[in-house]
Design an enzyme around this catalytic site. Structure first.
Site, PDB file in Angstrom:
ATOM      1  N   ILE A   1      -8.146  -9.168   7.315  1.00 39.78           N
ATOM      2  CA  ILE A   1      -7.165  -9.253   6.237  1.00 39.78           C
ATOM      3  C   ILE A   1      -5.928  -8.499   6.671  1.00 39.78           C
ATOM      4  CG2 ILE A   1      -8.687  -9.822   4.326  1.00 39.78           C
ATOM      5  CD1 ILE A   1      -8.732  -7.004   3.472  1.00 39.78           C
TER       6      ILE A   1
ATOM      7  N   MET B   1      -1.697  -1.268   7.776  1.00 33.43           N
ATOM      8  CA  MET B   1      -2.842  -1.507   8.656  1.00 33.43           C
ATOM      9  C   MET B   1      -3.697  -2.654   8.114  1.00 33.43           C
ATOM     10  SD  MET B   1      -5.640   1.218  10.003  1.00 33.43           S
ATOM     11  CE  MET B   1      -6.834   0.815   8.761  1.00 33.43           C
ATOM     12  N   CYS B   2      -4.209  -3.419   9.034  1.00 32.86           N
ATOM     13  CA  CYS B   2      -5.055  -4.536   8.646  1.00 32.86           C
ATOM     14  C   CYS B   2      -6.514  -4.094   8.659  1.00 32.86           C
ATOM     15  CB  CYS B   2      -4.888  -5.683   9.628  1.00 32.86           C
ATOM     16  SG  CYS B   2      -3.162  -6.134   9.868  1.00 32.86           S
ATOM     17  N   GLU B   3      -7.356  -4.920   8.112  1.00 29.31           N
ATOM     18  CA  GLU B   3      -8.784  -4.624   8.127  1.00 29.31           C
ATOM     19  C   GLU B   3      -9.509  -5.696   8.929  1.00 29.31           C
ATOM     20  OE1 GLU B   3     -10.715  -2.291   6.091  1.00 29.31           O
ATOM     21  OE2 GLU B   3      -8.994  -1.317   5.139  1.00 29.31           O
TER      22      GLU B   3
ATOM     23  N   ASN C   1      -5.822  -5.470  14.943  1.00 27.64           N
ATOM     24  CA  ASN C   1      -5.137  -4.582  14.013  1.00 27.64           C
ATOM     25  C   ASN C   1      -4.377  -3.560  14.854  1.00 27.64           C
ATOM     26  OD1 ASN C   1      -5.034  -1.925  12.930  1.00 27.64           O
ATOM     27  ND2 ASN C   1      -7.081  -2.033  12.065  1.00 27.64           N
TER      28      ASN C   1
END
Lengths: 256, 256
Positions: free
Chosen positions: B78, B1-3, B108
């Protein structure tokens, strides 16, 4: 007058040395205090740094000149504002997407009447002549080629024709790239230099800085640097003629 | 998972504190090692920094977290790659021009079948689901509104509808901005917090860092921060619900 800097190379190469010379012209050895920007292609990706602050005082410019970003195609610009106020949106280079590629454009000069030209797909964000010219140019390419052309002959001819047309409106020194090709159109000032084996040493005109390229390169490297004025004192720059176009790919001159 | 990280403020505000927390998650306190990016709006101008290197080790991230770029609208991301290799062109946020404004998008999640959706005006440069979704979303807005709408009601409804539609393909946590509005769509994880007078102190969850906002602000400042997960331990974050949309302008919630 603004200063342009471009690079085309066959291997990812950093532009730290040339950029160090250019950024001195931004408010220190030159009068171009109204912002600066640089775009680096890495594969199909393109990242750019923009700063409306003078490059000679810019913390971001210091990062770019110190931090070795390796790229095969670079376009940079330092600005002396004449049309459009000093602001981030008026800071070159400008970028738009066409055919799934990022196109980048920087310009030095003024173009009388450019804002009368009707735009279709692309619209300027800022208020410069230059960004309007870029949007118009990409519009024309897109109208002629809604899909990317299979061969480049017609596209080369079209861009040459469009640059010559824009040149009739005033001063049109231009660097344009799609990440592969670097199109350079000279109206008044543009000079280029190809570095290849055997590599030698070079000394900047604007800073007390030398580099021995034989220590930094491999024998197969081919790197062309294009600038408003020659950046080094001890290399043989080719000064372009008014109205001339030069196109580079992977460091090599492909057509002029 | 992205932030994801976003900011909307009524005065140009730096995001150093929140970004310092986020960048630790890029390879240090979190597993998001596959690049990062951030876009800052300054008036109509937009500048972004992208780096395919982990943010916790990135020299450019250090510059951004140290150097106070003041902005009213910020989008940052990110990445933990799942679709599309680690490369500059696959690094969020993505940017395209519509109506003479730069639109910025970060996402995301994963969207099954998104690449079957036909694109018209905008094309992805990289190979991510996310950029395809962004191009499709802007295409739909542009088809509905070839010219910018005079009032925003219809546009708000359209974007809500498009985000819900994309949400049916998988996980669609999204931040989107035209520089004025910040649209936040929650699929699984998104939380926001508005800071305004009386300001207090806050401590990051991911780094040993506190700030007393009463020392850094004026009484009229309104600053909203949106993130995948709350960034501070001592403030009251609003955790969004799946399928919820929140839209901010100048730091204030304008519609949800």
């Amino acid at each position: 007058m603004c200063e342009l800097l471009g690079m085309s190379a066959n291997v990812p190469t950093d532009i730290c040395f040339s950029f160090a010379g250019l950024m001195r012209r931004g408010g220190q050895t030159g009068p171009h205090r109204d912002g600066w920007g640089i775009a680096f292609y890495e594969g199909k990706g393109c990242r750019s740094f923009h700063d409306p602050a003078p490059s000679a005082e810019s913390e971001i410019a210091r990062l770019v000149s110190r931090y070795s970003i390796k790229s095969c195609t670079v376009i940079s610009h330092i600005r002396r504002a004449n049309r459009g106020r000093v602001s981030l949106e008026n800071t070159h280079p400008f970028t738009r997407e066409l055919w799934g590629r990022m196109w980048t454009f920087a310009h030095n000069g003024q173009l009388k009447g450019i804002k009368d030209r009707i735009l279709t797909f692309y619209e300027p964000v800022g208020s410069t002549d230059s960004e309007h010219a870029f949007c118009w140019l990409l519009d024309q390419i897109r109208m002629q080629y809604p899909e990317p052309p299979k061969t480049t002959g017609g596209l080369m001819k079209l861009i040459r024709h469009l640059a010559a047309d824009l040149g009739t409106l005033g001063v049109f020194n231009m660097l344009l790239s799609d990440g592969r090709y670097l199109w350079c159109h000279c109206a008044t000032n543009l000079a280029w230099l190809t570095r290849k084996a055997p590599f030698g040493a070079a000394t900047l005109l604007d800073a007390d800085m030398s580099v021995d390229f034989s220590q930094e390169t491999t024998p197969n490297d081919v790197v062309t640097v294009i600038a408003t004025r020659p950046l080094t004192r001890d290399e043989a720059w080719t000064v372009m003629q008014p109205g001339q176009m030069a196109v580079f790919r992977s460091g090599a001159l492909v057509t002029r």
